[in-house]
Design a protein around this motif. Sequence first.
Motif, mmCIF file in Angstrom:
data_model
loop_
_atom_site.group_PDB
_atom_site.id
_atom_site.type_symbol
_atom_site.label_atom_id
_atom_site.label_comp_id
_atom_site.label_asym_id
_atom_site.label_seq_id
_atom_site.Cartn_x
_atom_site.Cartn_y
_atom_site.Cartn_z
ATOM 1 N N SER A 1 0.810 -1.220 0.000
ATOM 2 C CA SER A 1 0.000 0.000 0.000
ATOM 3 C C SER A 1 0.837 1.261 0.000
ATOM 4 C CB SER A 1 -0.921 0.012 1.236
ATOM 5 O OG SER A 1 -1.718 -1.156 1.314
ATOM 6 N N VAL A 2 0.164 2.360 -0.333
ATOM 7 C CA VAL A 2 0.748 3.698 -0.233
ATOM 8 C C VAL A 2 0.291 4.279 1.098
ATOM 9 C CG1 VAL A 2 0.756 6.033 -1.178
ATOM 10 C CG2 VAL A 2 0.780 4.056 -2.728
ATOM 11 N N VAL A 3 1.222 4.536 1.988
ATOM 12 C CA VAL A 3 0.882 5.070 3.308
ATOM 13 C C VAL A 3 0.657 6.577 3.188
ATOM 14 C CG1 VAL A 3 1.740 5.501 5.635
ATOM 15 C CG2 VAL A 3 2.099 3.271 4.551
ATOM 16 N N VAL A 4 -0.521 7.032 3.623
ATOM 17 C CA VAL A 4 -0.883 8.446 3.571
ATOM 18 C C VAL A 4 -1.160 8.922 4.993
ATOM 19 C CG1 VAL A 4 -2.575 10.119 2.732
ATOM 20 C CG2 VAL A 4 -1.820 8.264 1.234
ATOM 21 N N ALA A 5 -0.561 10.041 5.370
ATOM 22 C CA ALA A 5 -0.721 10.560 6.728
ATOM 23 C C ALA A 5 -0.566 12.071 6.727
ATOM 24 C CB ALA A 5 0.320 9.939 7.650
ATOM 25 N N ILE B 1 14.068 9.003 6.333
ATOM 26 C CA ILE B 1 13.848 7.576 6.554
ATOM 27 C C ILE B 1 13.337 6.908 5.279
ATOM 28 C CG2 ILE B 1 12.463 5.906 7.839
ATOM 29 C CD1 ILE B 1 12.681 7.805 10.247
ATOM 30 N N ALA B 2 12.469 7.591 4.534
ATOM 31 C CA ALA B 2 11.994 7.031 3.270
ATOM 32 C C ALA B 2 13.170 6.798 2.326
ATOM 33 C CB ALA B 2 10.970 7.969 2.626
ATOM 34 N N GLY B 3 14.109 7.743 2.312
ATOM 35 C CA GLY B 3 15.302 7.574 1.483
ATOM 36 C C GLY B 3 16.118 6.374 1.907
ATOM 37 N N GLN B 4 16.271 6.191 3.235
ATOM 38 C CA GLN B 4 17.026 5.043 3.725
ATOM 39 C C GLN B 4 16.351 3.738 3.332
ATOM 40 O OE1 GLN B 4 18.219 5.022 7.917
ATOM 41 N NE2 GLN B 4 17.813 2.840 7.990
ATOM 42 N N LEU B 5 15.014 3.742 3.344
ATOM 43 C CA LEU B 5 14.275 2.531 3.008
ATOM 44 C C LEU B 5 14.111 2.346 1.497
ATOM 45 C CD1 LEU B 5 11.460 2.771 5.718
ATOM 46 C CD2 LEU B 5 13.506 1.326 5.766
ATOM 47 N N GLY B 6 14.513 3.346 0.719
ATOM 48 C CA GLY B 6 14.369 3.248 -0.731
ATOM 49 C C GLY B 6 12.942 3.400 -1.211
ATOM 50 N N ASP C 1 8.060 -4.268 3.871
ATOM 51 C CA ASP C 1 7.851 -5.096 2.684
ATOM 52 C C ASP C 1 6.464 -4.903 2.086
ATOM 53 O OD1 ASP C 1 6.701 -6.257 4.940
ATOM 54 O OD2 ASP C 1 6.896 -8.291 4.173
ATOM 55 N N LYS C 2 5.572 -4.200 2.805
ATOM 56 C CA LYS C 2 4.234 -3.943 2.291
ATOM 57 C C LYS C 2 3.985 -2.458 2.014
ATOM 58 C CE LYS C 2 2.020 -7.961 4.428
ATOM 59 N NZ LYS C 2 0.967 -8.417 5.371
ATOM 60 N N VAL C 3 5.027 -1.630 2.131
ATOM 61 C CA VAL C 3 4.881 -0.190 1.871
ATOM 62 C C VAL C 3 5.435 0.126 0.490
ATOM 63 C CG1 VAL C 3 5.477 2.126 2.612
ATOM 64 C CG2 VAL C 3 5.034 0.354 4.319
#
Length: 566
Positions: free
Chosen positions: A152-156, A189-194, A170-172
């Motif tokens: 999924s695409v996490v929206v917040a 953090i998004a950058g670190q997680l790719g 693995d599900k983001v």
Amino acid sequence: MTVDAGPTTFQGVGVGRGMVVGPVAKAHPSPAVPSDGGPGDAEALRAAFAAVAATLQERAGAAEGAIAEVLAATAQIAQDPALLADAEQRVAAGESPAQAVDRAVDRFAEMFRAAGGYLAERVTDLRSVRDRVLALLLGLPEPGVPALEVPSVVVAEDLSPADTAALEVDKVLAIVTEHGGPTGHTAIIAGQLGLPCVVRTTGVMEVEAGREVAVDAATGTVVVDPAEELRAQARERARVQEELEGDTAPGSTADGHAVALLANIGTAADAGRAAATPAEGVGLFRTEVLFLERSSAPTLEEQTAVYAEVLGAFAGRGGGDKVVVRTLDAGADKPLAFVTQPGEENPALGVRGYRLVRREPELLRTQLAALAQAAKDTGTSPWVMAPMIATAQEAADFAALAHEVGLTEPCKVGVMVEVPSAALRAADLLRHVDFVSLGTNDLAQYTMATDRLRGSLADLLDPWQPAVLDLVAATARAGAELGKPVGVCGESAADPLMALVLAGLGITSLSMSPGALPAVRHLLRRHDLDTCRAAADAALAATSASEAREAVRALVDPAVRDALAL
């Protein structure tokens, strides 16, 4: 309010270059304080704060890199005796625990915002602590992203470090927020997680959970109910990225001019992962993660073991064994529990980075001695640099201390260029050290007099700002004149177009998150040094950030530009 049927586009600020399509998963809202105040007493209040701090510390211990760093810093907020004391005083005055927490956090958030700088960004962390404490007091589910049944695409509205650390990675597919900035916690953090990320996406919380969206980090757009054309574009971008990852050649221009492509890391585990990629070494090892999770400074032996593990991951590696270690960059938004600073009116301009040596000289001496011992134990020759250097004398003092503890040739000693004074007098600094590395995030902040974590001012913090490029160019010229390396380890290194400019200016290495390396490598290898120099000239001649970027974009091979969505 919800989005009407049919395609709707939201515009934000993109972080990264990826594009994905998937259903929306919305974060749980923050708990509201009941009108009657809710149940509990002072003991329940103390227990809730302690439980939140313990949970955050546990997650920090299980996390890695930037995630561990920001989680540890958030845990420190939950342990802040001043915050707890404020809430306890309110309970004693007759407020309910929930009301006390809410109002105490409001007071501290107001102080943080007024202080500006890094503390202003920590308001998100304060709110995260508030939400978690309230959820415990009120018996509600922990706020944040729910368990994901499908990718999924996490929206917040925004994601705290704790929210992000709890994600089922693995599900983001991507992260989209209404608030935040391109150099804030979520983006880092998004950058670190790719993961593709779009921040400051006004109105995106109107999209219902489960609705499909196309997220394009390259353009900063989020499209609801995307047409087949966009879906096909996302598939093609994924195919191109996979193809680029198969190129493991060293970084260079089309005519063979070498530009070393390095990785940014925060932990020993990060080093192991980076060593398994085509990165030609490490251009930035953020050592503060080792310090931030502790109530006392790590010992010389503890530091030596960690540094040896990082150096050992690259020892004898055919793809490059360079490891640049940045000494402790603490203070401001990264306070140390064992080196408390009195209230600073402007923390970003206060005692941070190398300036800690003024108060705690043994911190730096022990760190450098541990690195020297790790180098000896592993038979390696690390590069070490100090952050927040402002004068040539500071550079000279740092080099002298590093040499004194045993970091001598073939080890290299350098400094960060993050302060305009350091860029303007880069030649003076380089007469005392072996190399410099530009931290373009802070350099932009101090050049433009703009808080780098204030998302609403992201346009001023654009690394394409001509004034920032002038300082980068001045530093590169000084390095060329003295025959010493000048690297870039800020966010601009991850921008493929900017990589052309930096190579043309004479920058010798670029360090970034490993996921950004393939696109940067590809663009450099498709253009010769003369084109890079032309790109640098075009960017420096521009009068605005957008003009600079477009001028360089026009020089890029159209086929390559389209393939990378530049």
